[in-house]
Motif scaffolding. Structure first.
Motif, PDB file in Angstrom:
ATOM      1  N   GLN A 184     -17.987  48.125  78.265  1.00 27.48           N
ATOM      2  CA  GLN A 184     -16.634  48.537  77.912  1.00 27.48           C
ATOM      3  C   GLN A 184     -16.208  47.837  76.625  1.00 27.48           C
ATOM      4  N   MET A 185     -15.436  48.533  75.838  1.00 36.50           N
ATOM      5  CA  MET A 185     -14.900  47.956  74.613  1.00 36.50           C
ATOM      6  C   MET A 185     -14.201  46.636  74.926  1.00 36.50           C
ATOM      7  N   GLY A 186     -14.452  45.638  74.086  1.00 33.70           N
ATOM      8  CA  GLY A 186     -13.838  44.327  74.281  1.00 33.70           C
ATOM      9  C   GLY A 186     -14.690  43.353  75.060  1.00 33.70           C
ATOM     10  N   GLN A 187     -15.742  43.846  75.703  1.00 31.73           N
ATOM     11  CA  GLN A 187     -16.612  42.969  76.470  1.00 31.73           C
ATOM     12  C   GLN A 187     -17.622  42.282  75.561  1.00 31.73           C
ATOM     13  N   GLU A 188     -18.124  41.175  76.038  1.00 34.59           N
ATOM     14  CA  GLU A 188     -19.175  40.452  75.325  1.00 34.59           C
ATOM     15  C   GLU A 188     -20.538  40.996  75.752  1.00 34.59           C
ATOM     16  N   VAL A 189     -21.429  41.063  74.794  1.00 35.30           N
ATOM     17  CA  VAL A 189     -22.778  41.546  75.064  1.00 35.30           C
ATOM     18  C   VAL A 189     -23.778  40.568  74.468  1.00 35.30           C
ATOM     19  N   ILE A 190     -24.834  40.313  75.189  1.00 33.41           N
ATOM     20  CA  ILE A 190     -25.945  39.509  74.656  1.00 33.41           C
ATOM     21  C   ILE A 190     -27.222  40.327  74.733  1.00 33.41           C
ATOM     22  N   LEU A 191     -27.834  40.505  73.598  1.00 35.21           N
ATOM     23  CA  LEU A 191     -29.127  41.197  73.522  1.00 35.21           C
ATOM     24  C   LEU A 191     -30.203  40.137  73.319  1.00 35.21           C
ATOM     25  N   GLU A 218     -28.732  33.063  68.199  1.00 36.44           N
ATOM     26  CA  GLU A 218     -29.096  31.771  68.760  1.00 36.44           C
ATOM     27  C   GLU A 218     -30.546  31.819  69.212  1.00 36.44           C
ATOM     28  N   ARG A 219     -31.175  30.660  69.106  1.00 38.58           N
ATOM     29  CA  ARG A 219     -32.505  30.526  69.689  1.00 38.58           C
ATOM     30  C   ARG A 219     -32.375  29.405  70.724  1.00 38.58           C
ATOM     31  N   PRO A 220     -31.960  29.770  71.929  1.00 32.13           N
ATOM     32  CA  PRO A 220     -31.578  28.758  72.925  1.00 32.13           C
ATOM     33  C   PRO A 220     -32.748  27.943  73.468  1.00 32.13           C
ATOM     34  N   ASP A 221     -33.945  28.487  73.347  1.00 33.68           N
ATOM     35  CA  ASP A 221     -35.118  27.740  73.815  1.00 33.68           C
ATOM     36  C   ASP A 221     -36.266  28.095  72.882  1.00 33.68           C
ATOM     37  N   GLY A 222     -37.475  27.744  73.262  1.00 33.88           N
ATOM     38  CA  GLY A 222     -38.586  27.967  72.344  1.00 33.88           C
ATOM     39  C   GLY A 222     -39.076  29.386  72.248  1.00 33.88           C
ATOM     40  N   SER A 223     -38.505  30.287  73.084  1.00 31.01           N
ATOM     41  CA  SER A 223     -39.063  31.631  73.090  1.00 31.01           C
ATOM     42  C   SER A 223     -38.047  32.724  72.813  1.00 31.01           C
ATOM     43  N   ASN A 224     -36.802  32.572  73.278  1.00 30.39           N
ATOM     44  CA  ASN A 224     -35.834  33.655  73.136  1.00 30.39           C
ATOM     45  C   ASN A 224     -35.061  33.563  71.831  1.00 30.39           C
ATOM     46  N   PHE A 225     -34.649  34.734  71.362  1.00 30.51           N
ATOM     47  CA  PHE A 225     -33.777  34.851  70.189  1.00 30.51           C
ATOM     48  C   PHE A 225     -32.719  35.868  70.569  1.00 30.51           C
ATOM     49  N   THR A 226     -31.455  35.457  70.557  1.00 29.93           N
ATOM     50  CA  THR A 226     -30.417  36.332  71.091  1.00 29.93           C
ATOM     51  C   THR A 226     -29.411  36.740  70.020  1.00 29.93           C
ATOM     52  N   LEU A 227     -28.846  37.912  70.236  1.00 31.83           N
ATOM     53  CA  LEU A 227     -27.732  38.415  69.432  1.00 31.83           C
ATOM     54  C   LEU A 227     -26.556  38.593  70.370  1.00 31.83           C
ATOM     55  N   LYS A 228     -25.452  37.940  70.040  1.00 28.25           N
ATOM     56  CA  LYS A 228     -24.250  38.051  70.849  1.00 28.25           C
ATOM     57  C   LYS A 228     -23.180  38.791  70.064  1.00 28.25           C
ATOM     58  N   ILE A 229     -22.559  39.742  70.731  1.00 24.67           N
ATOM     59  CA  ILE A 229     -21.389  40.400  70.167  1.00 24.67           C
ATOM     60  C   ILE A 229     -20.217  40.012  71.056  1.00 24.67           C
ATOM     61  N   ARG A 230     -19.252  39.301  70.497  1.00 22.49           N
ATOM     62  CA  ARG A 230     -18.215  38.672  71.311  1.00 22.49           C
ATOM     63  C   ARG A 230     -17.265  39.683  71.938  1.00 22.49           C
ATOM     64  N   SER A 231     -16.793  40.610  71.196  1.00 22.46           N
ATOM     65  CA  SER A 231     -15.816  41.583  71.680  1.00 22.46           C
ATOM     66  C   SER A 231     -16.205  42.936  71.094  1.00 22.46           C
ATOM     67  N   THR A 232     -16.936  43.696  71.901  1.00 19.11           N
ATOM     68  CA  THR A 232     -17.541  44.910  71.351  1.00 19.11           C
ATOM     69  C   THR A 232     -16.501  45.961  70.986  1.00 19.11           C
ATOM     70  N   LYS A 233     -16.844  46.702  69.936  1.00 12.79           N
ATOM     71  CA  LYS A 233     -16.025  47.810  69.479  1.00 12.79           C
ATOM     72  C   LYS A 233     -16.840  49.099  69.613  1.00 12.79           C
ATOM     73  N   LEU A 234     -16.129  50.211  69.580  1.00 12.05           N
ATOM     74  CA  LEU A 234     -16.824  51.492  69.716  1.00 12.05           C
ATOM     75  C   LEU A 234     -17.918  51.630  68.652  1.00 12.05           C
TER      76      LEU A 234
END
Lengths: 114, 118
Positions: free
Chosen positions: B14-21, B68-84
C-alpha cells in the motif's frame, strides 16, 4: 547528458538467418564503453558483448558481433546463424569511463521463428 | 554458475508503506548496484555501493531510498514511504572491483523484484 536510442522496438528473424539490431548514442566524452545485454523472458540480463571506445576493432563473441562507428555514434549488434534461444529483449547500454552507472536504451524485442 | 539472487520476486504494498528488497550478490564481488525499470520505460540507474558506502547515486535516489549491506551476503534497498510511481521492476547487480580503464567491470544482474504500489 548521455543518451542511448534503440529505434527498433521489435525485430524478428528466421532461424539460421542473420539479424542486426540498431543502437545510437550521444556523448561528448572520449572514454566510454558500450554493451549489449540480453534479457530472456523472466530471466536476468546477461552481457552479450562489450566494446571499448578506444578500440577501433569491432568486438566479436562467437555468433555475436558489433559494428562500432564511433564518428556516427552507432553501435549495432549482428547475430549470425540465429537460434531459437536468441529470442529475448536486447538492451544497448553506455558507460562512461569515470562512472559506475550504465545508461540503457529502451530495448529491442527479438523473435526467432523456426 | 554463481548468480545474483533477489527476493521477493513480486511484492504488492500500500502507498506509504515501507518496502525492503533483498539481493544476494555473487560472493566475491565488491561493487553492488540497484537499477529499476518502470513498465514500458528504460532501465534506470539508482545507486552504486562499494566499501560499505554509496559511491554514486542518481537523482531518482532521493531521501526515500536507502541501501545497506547488513551482513556479508545481503544487499538491500529500502523505500521508506512508497509512492504509486515507485511501482517498477527493481534489478540488483554486482561486479568485481574495477581495475582501471581496461576493466569495465561486467555487471551480473538478478532476475528482478517487481514492486506494485496500490
Amino acid at each position: 547528458a548521455q543518451t542511448v536510442t534503440q529505434s527498433q522496438p521489435e525485430m524478428s528473424v528466421q532461424e539460421a538467418e542473420t539479424v542486426t539490431l540498431s543502437c545510437t548514442y550521444d556523448t561528448s566524452e572520449s572514454d566510454y564503453y558500450l554493451f549489449w545485454y540480453k534479457q530472456p523472458p523472466s530471466r536476468q540480463m546477461i552481457l552479450v558483448i562489450r566494446q571499448e571506445a578506444y578500440k577501433q576493432q569491432n568486438a566479436t563473441e562467437n555468433r555475436f558481433s558489433v559494428n562500432f562507428q564511433k564518428a556516427a555514434k552507432s553501435f549495432s549488434l549482428k547475430i549470425s546463424d540465429s537460434q531459437l534461444g536468441d529470442a529475448a529483449m536486447y538492451f544497448c547500454a553506455y558507460r562512461s569511463g569515470n562512472t559506475d552507472k550504465l545508461i540503457f536504451g529502451t530495448g529491442t524485442r527479438l523473435q526467432v521463428f523456426p | 554458475e554463481p548468480e545474483v539472487t533477489q527476493t521477493p520476486s513480486h511484492q504488492v504494498t500500500q502507498m506509504g508503506q515501507e518496502v525492503i528488497l533483498r539481493c544476494v550478490p555473487i560472493s566475491n564481488h565488491l561493487y553492488f548496484y540497484w537499477y529499476r525499470q518502470i513498465l514500458g520505460q528504460k532501465v534506470e540507474f539508482l545507486v552504486s555501493f562499494y566499501n560499505n558506502e554509496i559511491s554514486e547515486k542518481s537523482e531518482i535516489f532521493d531521501d526515500q531510498f536507502s541501501v545497506e549491506r547488513p551482513d556479508g551476503s545481503n544487499f538491500t534497498l529500502k523505500i521508506r514511504s512508497t509512492k504509486l510511481e515507485d511501482s517498477a521492476m527493481y534489478f540488483c547487480a554486482s561486479s568485481e572491483a574495477l581495475q582501471g580503464w581496461a576493466n569495465a567491470g561486467e555487471l551480473f544482474f538478478g532476475e528482478g523484484s517487481r514492486l506494485t504500489v496500490l
